[in-house]
Design an enzyme around this catalytic site. Structure first.
Site: not given
Ligand code: 5GP
Ligand code: ZN
Length: 125
Positions: A98, A109, A111, A113
């Site tokens: 994303n 940051h 990442h 999935h």
């Molecule tokens: P985004 O929405 O930015 O693409 O994905 C962020 C992801 O980080 C989400 O799927 C969320 O569940 C995960 N996430 C958020 N906080 C934490 C955390 O403290 N530890 C872990 N392992 N995952 C997290």
């Molecule tokens: Zn970072």
């Protein structure tokens, strides 16, 4: 390292995570709120806000400075390591990055999935 960044804190160990894979360049850990039976987050150990941030030269006007291409290479290599370690390499998996508001990026940051362990069908893509 960004002191305010959740994933930088996971990388330095000040926030705990369930590690799946790690090397000098990347860390992979289980998503805290899994959206599939296998849901791993793969991050570079250098802080990049999103997938547009690494400097790989090329398209950006006047791109110069230290290359981040090694991180991009190592992320790709690590996808292979993670899907083999989690047992989804053969059955199939999905990789999602994303980027920004419309995509719903919540952690700034870079990442990936890595999702698998079940059929997803063609609902989204
Ligand atoms: P985004 O929405 O930015 O693409 O994905 C962020 C992801 O980080 C989400 O799927 C969320 O569940 C995960 N996430 C958020 N906080 C934490 C955390 O403290 N530890 C872990 N392992 N995952 C997290
Ligand atoms: Zn970072």
């Amino acid at each position: 390292m960004d002191g305010d960044c959740l994933f930088c804190k996971i990388i330095d160990g000040s926030v705990p995570s369930k590690k799946v894979y790690e090397n000098e360049w990347v860390l992979a850990f289980e998503d805290i709120s899994p959206a599939a039976r296998v849901h791993v987050l793969l991050v570079p150990k250098k802080h990049f806000a999103d997938i547009l941030a690494p400097n790989c030269g090329g398209y950006a006007e006047g791109a110069s400075g230290a290359s981040d291409a090694r991180y991009v290479l190592e992320l790709h290599r690590a996808i292979k390591a993670v899907v083999e370690l989690t047992g989804v390499a053969g059955s199939g998996f999905r990789v999602i990055a994303n980027c920004g508001r419309d995509a719903g990026q919540t952690v700034p940051h870079l990442h990936f999935h890595i999702l698998g362990g079940q059929p997803f069908g063609e609902a989204l893509l």
